[in-house]
Design a protein around this motif. Structure first.
Motif, mmCIF file in Angstrom:
data_model
loop_
_atom_site.group_PDB
_atom_site.id
_atom_site.type_symbol
_atom_site.label_atom_id
_atom_site.label_comp_id
_atom_site.label_asym_id
_atom_site.label_seq_id
_atom_site.Cartn_x
_atom_site.Cartn_y
_atom_site.Cartn_z
ATOM 1 N N SER A 48 39.226 50.341 -10.445
ATOM 2 C CA SER A 48 38.133 50.016 -11.347
ATOM 3 C C SER A 48 37.732 51.252 -12.142
ATOM 4 N N LEU A 56 35.269 53.021 -11.714
ATOM 5 C CA LEU A 56 34.651 54.033 -10.867
ATOM 6 C C LEU A 56 35.594 55.185 -10.553
ATOM 7 N N TRP A 57 36.906 54.929 -10.649
ATOM 8 C CA TRP A 57 37.860 55.995 -10.338
ATOM 9 C C TRP A 57 37.956 57.019 -11.462
ATOM 10 N N ASP A 75 36.387 48.247 -16.334
ATOM 11 C CA ASP A 75 37.075 47.602 -15.216
ATOM 12 C C ASP A 75 38.216 46.750 -15.753
ATOM 13 N N THR A 123 39.485 43.953 -11.151
ATOM 14 C CA THR A 123 38.802 45.092 -10.528
ATOM 15 C C THR A 123 37.326 45.035 -10.909
ATOM 16 N N GLY A 124 36.504 45.641 -10.075
ATOM 17 C CA GLY A 124 35.091 45.784 -10.384
ATOM 18 C C GLY A 124 34.410 44.486 -10.749
ATOM 19 N N ASP A 161 33.031 50.914 -4.577
ATOM 20 C CA ASP A 161 34.027 50.089 -5.259
ATOM 21 C C ASP A 161 34.170 48.734 -4.577
ATOM 22 N N TYR A 212 37.709 41.997 -4.018
ATOM 23 C CA TYR A 212 38.581 43.128 -3.719
ATOM 24 C C TYR A 212 39.926 42.655 -3.170
ATOM 25 N N THR A 221 41.866 42.639 -6.168
ATOM 26 C CA THR A 221 42.118 44.016 -6.580
ATOM 27 C C THR A 221 43.319 44.598 -5.846
#
Length: 283
Positions: free
Chosen positions: A41, A43-44, A64, A68-69, A190, A197, A200
């Motif tokens: 996402s 966030l990485w 995202d 993801t996310g 995350d 997830y 994901t």
């Protein structure tokens, strides 16, 4: 002075799906779009890293991916999109934000998106930066010493967090910069933030990789920077060197001590190189 902090997350309707997008800095500045790697996402791309880039005079966009996310998710193992759909989401985000041309930074598997954008959509790309990626040539070295954990029960959030942490540790390749506490905190956020997830973990890997409609890395005309860690166990450094050699005029930044990631201690080198690269390139 305009703030370099986040303008907050937005859920935007793009290409028939909902994508979560966050921007940092002054939109009058040259735009840098950060494209995370597989199963990653926004966030990485750490918010503080985004702020550092924005503070150096760039309008930064992170988002995202599908699956993801907070973005649209599909059932695990059933992604109803192609790899090129994921690539076209980058242009859809640019359209939604009113950005004609952007400096695009692509990480790991999504280096394939950078290739497609650079070859098939050169008018939308001011420059390209490839982080921890490869040409995929058959004669390049395989992963080395990469001990991956067994996949977790996706319904057990704690087990999923442990899996993500263990995977990040493996991909760090023995880097002295691996920060388990920071990675654990990131993984917890995350997993808690994701719509699914379970999706994901698998869906990006279930999509067949697609290249450009014509040409290859040698047909990229955009100014190109290649960034690669010298501890990368998944795509060892010769992958980055091969990518530099494949793209006309490309430059290579080797991040000493970094694995298949961008740990905090290399941020200064990465940000400085990215700012120089996007300053020289026509935006």
């Amino acid at each position: 002075m305009t703030s370099h902090h986040s303008h907050g997350e937005q859920l935007l309707k793009i290409n028939g799906v909902e994508l979560c997008v966050e921007t940092f800095g002054d939109r009058a500045n040259p735009t840098v779009v950060l494209v995370a790697g597989a199963a990653a996402s926004m966030l990485w791309w750490d918010a503080e890293l985004c702020e550092q880039i924005a503070a150096r005079g760039r309008f930064v966009v992170r988002y995202d991916h599908r699956d993801t996310g907070r973005s649209t998710c599909y059932p695990p193992g059933e992604p109803a999109y192609s790899f090129n759909d994921l690539t076209l989401d980058v242009l859809g985000i640019q359209d939604a934000l009113g950005i004609e041309r952007a400096h695009v930074v692509c990480q790991s598997m999504f280096g394939g998106s950078g290739l497609v954008l650079g070859v098939d959509h050169p008018d939308r790309v001011a420059s390209l930066t490839f982080v921890s990626t490869s040409t995929g040539a058959d004669d390049l070295p395989p992963p080395s010493g990469l001990a991956m954990p067994a996949e977790p029960d996706s319904s057990d959030a704690a087990a999923v967090v442990e899996y993500v942490v263990a995977g990040a540790r493996a991909f760090a390749g023995g880097s002295p910069y691996f920060d388990e506490a920071a990675i654990r905190a990131l993984a917890e956020r995350d997993v808690a933030r994701a719509r699914s997830y379970a999706s994901t973990l698998v869906n990006h890997y279930a999509v067949e990789h697609e290249g450009p409609a014509r040409g290859g890395f040698g047909d990229i005309a955009a100014p190109t920077l290649v960034v690669h860690g010298d501890h990368d166990p998944f795509l060892p450094l010769p992958h980055g060197e091969a990518l530099r050699d494949a793209v006309p005029g490309a430059e290579l930044l080797v991040l000493k001590g970094a694995g298949h990631d961008l740990p905090r201690p290399v941020w200064d080198d990465f940000v400085s190189a990215l700012v120089r690269h996007t300053e020289d390139a026509r935006s």
